[in-house]
Design a protein around this motif. Structure first.
Motif, PDB file in Angstrom:
ATOM      1  N   ALA A  16       0.833  -1.205   0.000  1.00 17.76           N
ATOM      2  CA  ALA A  16       0.000   0.000   0.000  1.00 17.76           C
ATOM      3  C   ALA A  16       0.871   1.260   0.000  1.00 17.76           C
ATOM      4  O   ALA A  16       0.610   2.203  -0.763  1.00 17.76           O
ATOM      5  CB  ALA A  16      -0.943  -0.018   1.198  1.00 17.76           C
ATOM      6  N   HIS A  19       2.687   1.645  -3.318  1.00 17.80           N
ATOM      7  CA  HIS A  19       1.735   2.031  -4.357  1.00 17.80           C
ATOM      8  C   HIS A  19       1.415   3.519  -4.257  1.00 17.80           C
ATOM      9  O   HIS A  19       1.371   4.221  -5.275  1.00 17.80           O
ATOM     10  CB  HIS A  19       0.455   1.193  -4.269  1.00 17.80           C
ATOM     11  CG  HIS A  19      -0.474   1.478  -5.391  1.00 17.80           C
ATOM     12  ND1 HIS A  19      -1.640   2.185  -5.221  1.00 17.80           N
ATOM     13  CD2 HIS A  19      -0.404   1.168  -6.708  1.00 17.80           C
ATOM     14  CE1 HIS A  19      -2.244   2.299  -6.394  1.00 17.80           C
ATOM     15  NE2 HIS A  19      -1.513   1.695  -7.300  1.00 17.80           N
ATOM     16  N   GLY A  60      -4.210  -3.720   1.081  1.00 11.27           N
ATOM     17  CA  GLY A  60      -3.919  -2.619   0.163  1.00 11.27           C
ATOM     18  C   GLY A  60      -2.821  -2.911  -0.834  1.00 11.27           C
ATOM     19  O   GLY A  60      -2.238  -1.996  -1.401  1.00 11.27           O
ATOM     20  N   HIS A  62      -1.174  -3.945  -4.338  1.00  8.52           N
ATOM     21  CA  HIS A  62      -1.539  -3.752  -5.746  1.00  8.52           C
ATOM     22  C   HIS A  62      -0.636  -4.608  -6.620  1.00  8.52           C
ATOM     23  O   HIS A  62       0.529  -4.830  -6.300  1.00  8.52           O
ATOM     24  CB  HIS A  62      -1.390  -2.283  -6.139  1.00  8.52           C
ATOM     25  CG  HIS A  62      -2.465  -1.429  -5.559  1.00  8.52           C
ATOM     26  ND1 HIS A  62      -3.519  -0.959  -6.292  1.00  8.52           N
ATOM     27  CD2 HIS A  62      -2.658  -0.981  -4.291  1.00  8.52           C
ATOM     28  CE1 HIS A  62      -4.313  -0.248  -5.516  1.00  8.52           C
ATOM     29  NE2 HIS A  62      -3.805  -0.241  -4.281  1.00  8.52           N
ATOM     30  N   HIS A 101      -3.970  -3.719 -14.094  1.00  6.09           N
ATOM     31  CA  HIS A 101      -3.702  -3.379 -12.695  1.00  6.09           C
ATOM     32  C   HIS A 101      -4.847  -3.891 -11.836  1.00  6.09           C
ATOM     33  O   HIS A 101      -6.002  -3.810 -12.220  1.00  6.09           O
ATOM     34  CB  HIS A 101      -3.570  -1.857 -12.564  1.00  6.09           C
ATOM     35  CG  HIS A 101      -3.684  -1.381 -11.154  1.00  6.09           C
ATOM     36  ND1 HIS A 101      -4.746  -0.622 -10.720  1.00  6.09           N
ATOM     37  CD2 HIS A 101      -2.904  -1.574 -10.064  1.00  6.09           C
ATOM     38  CE1 HIS A 101      -4.597  -0.344  -9.441  1.00  6.09           C
ATOM     39  NE2 HIS A 101      -3.489  -0.909  -9.013  1.00  6.09           N
ATOM     40  N   ALA A 103      -6.182  -3.960  -7.567  1.00  6.30           N
ATOM     41  CA  ALA A 103      -6.069  -3.758  -6.121  1.00  6.30           C
ATOM     42  C   ALA A 103      -6.487  -5.106  -5.545  1.00  6.30           C
ATOM     43  O   ALA A 103      -7.628  -5.542  -5.735  1.00  6.30           O
ATOM     44  CB  ALA A 103      -6.999  -2.644  -5.662  1.00  6.30           C
TER      45      ALA A 103
END
Length: 119
Positions: A16, A19, A60, A62, A101, A103
């Motif tokens: 997280a 990112h 969180g 990614h 992409h 999450a």
């Protein structure tokens, strides 16, 4: 088929915090990559294990997918975990160059899980 382009997918996992920093900069800039002098990537066959080994219990997270043949920087397959060859990018990894992409969601134990199409 002659002239058919083969695409090799490689993946970058970001915590997280990493990112958030990458979104600010437009490219990845992790402490690990800075220390080692290249961007750590995983192949499709390696990404699940990398996620489990290094991101267990994190929320969180990614995941970015890139097409290796579209990189402008130097990519070398170098020995890493257990003697396995991993893709390392000697250059800048721009978020805008990603093919896809995600999450990542977490499982009941709080571990990030790969999207269904990559499992």
């Amino acid at each position: 088929m002659p002239g058919m382009l083969i695409e090799t997918y490689v993946y970058k996992i970001l915590s997280a915090a990493d990112h958030a920093r990458a979104k600010e900069l437009g490219h990845t800039d992790t402490d690990l990559d800075a220390r080692d002098g290249y961007v750590h990537l995983s192949s499709r066959d390696q990404v699940a294990e990398t996620l489990a080994l290094h991101y267990g219990g994190e929320e969180g997270v990614h995941l970015y997918e890139y097409v290796l043949e579209r990189f402008s920087g130097d990519v070398r397959w170098e020995e890493s975990r257990g003697g396995e060859l991993f893709p390392h990018l000697y250059g800048t990894l721009r978020l805008s160059a990603a093919n896809r992409h995600w999450a990542l969601e977490t499982d009941s134990a709080g571990n990030p899980v790969l999207p269904g199409e990559l499992r």
